[in-house]
Enzyme design. Structure first.
Site, PDB file in Angstrom:
ATOM      1  CE  LYS A 103     -12.579   2.070   0.705  1.00 43.91           C
ATOM      2  NZ  LYS A 103     -12.046   3.001   1.738  1.00 43.91           N
TER       3      LYS A 103
ATOM      4  CD  GLU B 178      -3.229   0.459   2.154  1.00 42.23           C
ATOM      5  OE1 GLU B 178      -2.913   0.746   3.317  1.00 42.23           O
ATOM      6  OE2 GLU B 178      -4.325  -0.057   1.870  1.00 42.23           O
TER       7      GLU B 178
END
Lengths: 451, 451
Positions: free
Chosen positions: A423, A288
């Site tokens: 998302k 990440e």
């Protein structure tokens, strides 16, 4: 005295000394950006001296809440995903056992994790496993709107209310959330939940040593003071400017050099099943932080010796774009003498004077040599033992290394812009208010599936 | 009616139709090599029509032994590594639950796995978890000399003897081993253990549908007839010569084309925690079959939605050498209605008319679209449900695909020469008789470590 030893022995045939010297100026820049908080994402670097400045009041509150949970429940359900899951899970396995819940005695509170995925089957099974044991909930979400955690919180809050009524439920919930903003903070105020704070200057993947990771660990009986002490001591070592005195710099520099040579996948390996989730935590920390702008080292993991009989073949003889970092534990608490047998029916008589742990350590040595010979650059991070102080140092070592590494890659190591992409697609397809413009566009694309 | 649907919708922007046409001649060659058993490693291709020819006597014996274990023990300890571990573990999780042992009632026999690593701490903890429950052992090793399995067998045999005496121990051991050769077969004959056969024409990673995988599964109550029936039906579909009628060919061809374009890492993803070990089984199947001669697709895995909050960032925006194959389950047995709440404090009101499983499936759709948009070629393998017949077909699908894929890569998909490299180094360092010439050489190299 450090609990960690970094060993670059297995890089000698892959990186020459002068390559480190030539990288030194860039390494210096990376260090300066971090130290002076002038680099990209600097607002999220409070982890750098977090442990040594840990707020005593917060620590006391964590301990007090942990005691309360231990007294009221046999089970703590920790609801969170990403950094709000992986840090505590990794540390629990590392310090206690992957079998912690199975081995817990009457004095210990079991810890289960929920809200870390969306499977109904998995949630149903977890509810069955918890059964009628008394439980409390620690819901961890900075905003309160992370879909996985918020959904799981609905289920467990519902279950708490059924069992203990509205007031009883509220007394069994601890919310770890933003200090002032977000839906979970609002609900916490309204319902007077016990609560802790997700600090604003530390991203999820760096949050294991904040209330996020510490409360579940304290409930499981982990000595959280020592975890913080290990990290605080580590600050001194891994903030050092001197390359030769700072293994985190050596690790970061080695990774950068290897990447430029085409070694673009890193395998974090271990020789203890209790370190499997250390690799999972590490994958988030590295992946990440670095995986953006179409670059970064791909984070992968291997559990030995298990995986030597799985994709070990690939590691030994597949594409040569892999390198390996092995986390090894020097001193294992519980060893076993190898049982003696009459005769040598199984061909193991030559091992009878050894312990199982000696065989494991020797296998680790042998595998490192075999992989080096096969063309896989190899580093080792030796940890003194699986205790709190060592783990605190280990956590800080990798955090510092990835921060330096991120700046060497000329990216912002502290954001995660790509997490929004899925998302958006998911919210649009689910028909979330505010995503109306996208909904039809995404749905239309799915119509062509399975044709 | 097949239980599997292969969906290459997410490849449309990455592979043009004519690319498949141009690969057709090579694909034909691969099929012919396999069908005529004229390719490299052809001696290990008995899995091709194994299920449809399964020996009825063997099946009856497996069932009879499973019943015996169920009657005599609360616990079965399965000792094996690689294919002698991953197949049964994967199927147990897939068909029962990762929580199978926790949820087992008094009529069910728990199944634990040992001999799949060398950690003394892990073995000690497993012994604690088993505690004083009655147990039987299924030791699985073709030769009997696989270090991990042979060592674990010593420990558990020792424990059995302490508890049940020599005769009692022998009655609680089932050896799955070579039909005639090796140390375990010799011991089996001498001690009159119950026993099953590891077939000579099927390698470890293809062995889940032999006695190797079937006995532990039968003990856990899996309908092994149906598992075999699913695989037998699959033979018809995935042996087809027609590209359009054979999804295994489509999958193999797609992987080959992607690899040549620089997509060298494949992520096998899932949306159910009970499929985590399906990916581990797949990693061995793919990695050990393809990873040789410095080529092959690197096998990696992701568990969603968990890992979207981990290295999901990397998948979305990191190096573009990744492609993704998602195993999705169409019909989940146990669903959950999302609890309703007064107000919309957590922003989830828009989901209240949905079930959790609908959210999970929609998230899977959204993630696929987001990844495609991010430049990650995406394939999906839809499985009807998590039952025996579907799993039998799924296993065969991937086995057939990797065999074809291996011949497309011009390697022997059925050997594993690289596994010997680490064994040589390990045996030399451990001082195994026969390795004397190597011992000093390897030890000398270690002297320079940690300097």
């Amino acid at each position: 005295m450090n609990a960690i030893q970094f060993d670059s022995f297995g890089l000698r045939s892959f990186i020459k000394e002068h390559e480190y010297e030539e990288l030194a100026p860039q390494l210096k820049v990376a260090q300066t950006l971090l130290k002076e908080k002038s680099g990209a994402g600097a607002a999220y670097t409070d982890w750098i001296d977090w442990a040594s400045n840990f707020d005593g009041k917060c620590l006391a509150k964590i301990k007090q809440l942990a005691k309360k949970v231990q007294q009221q429940s046999r089970v703590l359900v920790v609801i969170g995903i990403g950094g709000s899951y992986l840090g505590a899970k990794m540390a629990l396995d590392f310090l206690k056992s992957p079998w912690y819940n199975d081995l817990a005695d009457d004095q210990e509170t079991k810890v289960y994790f929920a809200g870390n995925q969306l499977s109904a089957m998995a949630l149903n099974q977890l509810l069955q496993v918890i059964g009628d044991q008394d439980f409390s909930v620690n819901v961890i979400s900075k905003s309160g709107q992370t879909t996985e955690a918020a959904l799981a919180f609905r289920f467990f809050k519902d279950e708490l209310m059924k069992r203990y009524g509205q007031d009883g439920a509220a007394k069994r919930i601890i919310a770890t959330t933003d200090a002032s903003q977000g839906t979970l903070r609002q609900e916490t105020k309204a319902a007077s939940y016990d609560n802790l704070v997700v600090p604003s200057g530390i991203g999820g993947r760096f949050s294991v040593l904040t209330a996020v990771g510490l409360l579940p660990l304290a409930v499981a009986g982990v000595a959280i003071d020592e975890l913080l002490e290990g990290a605080a001591q580590a600050e001194k070592t891994y903030q050092k400017e001197s390359f030769t005195d700072n293994p985190a710099l050596q690790y970061a520099a080695s990774r950068r050099i290897l990447y430029d040579k085409g070694y673009t996948t890193e395998i974090l390996a271990n020789w203890e099943p209790s370190l499997q989730y250390f690799s999972e935590w590490w994958k988030q920390l590295m992946g990440e932080s670095e995986g953006k702008n179409r670059k970064g080292i791909y984070p992968s993991s291997a559990n030995y010796s298990t995986d030597l009989h799985s994709f070990g073949q690939y590691i030994q003889e597949g594409r040569r774009d892999l390198f390996e970092t092995v986390v090894r534990v020097d001193q294992i608490e519980s060893d076993l003498a190898i049982p003696k047998m009459v005769g040598d029916g199984d061909g193991l008589a030559y091992l009878e004077e050894k312990t199982l742990e000696e065989v494991n350590q020797t296998a680790a040595d042998g595998v490192a040599l075999a992989h080096i010979d096969g063309g896989v650059p190899n580093m080792a991070v030796y940890v003194a033992k699986q205790d709190e102080k060592s783990l605190g140092e280990l956590i800080y070592f990798f955090e510092m290394a990835v921060a330096i590494s991120g700046y060497l890659f000329a990216i912002n190591p502290f954001n995660q812009p790509g997490v929004e992409a899925y998302k958006t697609a998911m919210f649009a397809l689910l028909g979330k208010p505010g995503y109306e413009d996208e909904t039809e566009k995404y749905r239309a694309r799915l119509r062509h599936k399975r044709e």
